[in-house]
Design an enzyme around this catalytic site. Structure first.
Site, PDB file in Angstrom:
ATOM      1  N   GLU A  98       0.992  -1.082  -0.063  1.00 15.68           N
ATOM      2  CA  GLU A  98       0.081   0.101  -0.175  1.00 15.68           C
ATOM      3  C   GLU A  98       0.874   1.134   0.141  1.00 15.68           C
ATOM      4  O   GLU A  98       1.856   1.125   0.398  1.00 15.68           O
ATOM      5  CB  GLU A  98      -0.907  -0.082   1.147  1.00 15.68           C
ATOM      6  CG  GLU A  98      -1.549   1.199   1.434  1.00 15.68           C
ATOM      7  CD  GLU A  98      -2.787   1.255   0.659  1.00 15.68           C
ATOM      8  OE1 GLU A  98      -2.718   1.628  -0.633  1.00 15.68           O
ATOM      9  OE2 GLU A  98      -4.148   1.425   0.876  1.00 15.68           O
ATOM     10  N   ASP A 102      -2.578   5.921   7.159  1.00 12.66           N
ATOM     11  CA  ASP A 102      -2.926   7.150   7.721  1.00 12.66           C
ATOM     12  C   ASP A 102      -3.619   6.842   8.940  1.00 12.66           C
ATOM     13  O   ASP A 102      -3.153   6.491   9.733  1.00 12.66           O
ATOM     14  CB  ASP A 102      -3.846   7.909   6.613  1.00 12.66           C
ATOM     15  CG  ASP A 102      -3.935   9.453   6.923  1.00 12.66           C
ATOM     16  OD1 ASP A 102      -4.238   9.939   8.091  1.00 12.66           O
ATOM     17  OD2 ASP A 102      -3.869  10.243   5.953  1.00 12.66           O
ATOM     18  N   VAL A 152       0.855  14.926   0.680  1.00 17.05           N
ATOM     19  CA  VAL A 152       1.828  14.501  -0.250  1.00 17.05           C
ATOM     20  C   VAL A 152       1.216  13.916  -1.680  1.00 17.05           C
ATOM     21  O   VAL A 152      -0.003  13.269  -1.637  1.00 17.05           O
ATOM     22  CB  VAL A 152       2.643  13.422   0.487  1.00 17.05           C
ATOM     23  CG1 VAL A 152       3.416  14.025   1.425  1.00 17.05           C
ATOM     24  CG2 VAL A 152       2.102  12.092   0.893  1.00 17.05           C
TER      25      VAL A 152
END
Length: 179
Positions: A98, A102, A152
């Site tokens: 992955e 988060d 990002v």
């Protein structure tokens, strides 16, 4: 650097070096086994491709498309499976690759699903870890970089399907996403 990026967080060279190191560590763990390496689309595709090229074990490859974000910047709290695996995971060692962990929602739920389907083991490999945002009790088994809570893009990561093709990881300017 792309005009929408505030700065480059991780260079192309840093990414190449660290991805190779992590892949070699994973490769050592799975010697003598034939793991199923599951790439999570779309964000993880570039990381996945670079990662699997460094494996020497006779791995099998598959993909899933799962999401908890949609087009926003905050998790919706609901796991959506957009593309499921083509292979059965029953009795298999599964390596999930992955782009970013988060809150942990997606990977916690995906890991539980794969174990429920009979996977022998589930190893999580992530490119980026935003631990400060974690709300689920899950950690990657292998991670390339720990990062702060920044938005990002690049190296597969996107904002509204843009910026995935940047060869580095950059911090997106707040005015671009309204944050």
């Amino acid at each position: 650097m792309h005009k929408d990026c505030e700065r480059i967080l991780l260079t192309e060279e840093q990414l190449k070096t660290r991805v190779r190191e992590v892949a070699e560590a994973v490769d050592r763990r799975y010697q003598g086994k034939i793991p199923l390496v599951v790439g999570i689309l779309k964000g993880g595709i570039i990381f996945y491709a670079d990662f699997v090229r460094h494996l020497t074990v006779p791995a099998e490859l598959d993909f899933m498309a799962v999401s908890s974000y949609g087009s926003g910047t905050v998790s919706s709290g609901k796991l959506k499976i957009k593309k499921d695996l083509d292979r059965d995971v029953k009795g298999r060692d599964v390596i999930v690759v992955e782009d970013i962990i988060d809150s942990g929602f997606t990977l916690a739920n995906l890991k539980a699903l794969l174990l429920e389907r009979g996977a022998k083991s589930v190893c999580i490999v992530t490119l980026l870890d935003k631990e400060s945002r974690r709300t689920y009790d899950i950690r990657p088994d292998f991670n390339c970089f720990a990062i702060e809570d920044e938005f990002v893009v690049g190296y597969g990561l996107d904002y509204n399907e843009r910026y995935r093709n940047l060869p580095y990881i950059g911090i997106l300017k707040r005015e671009v996403y309204g944050g």
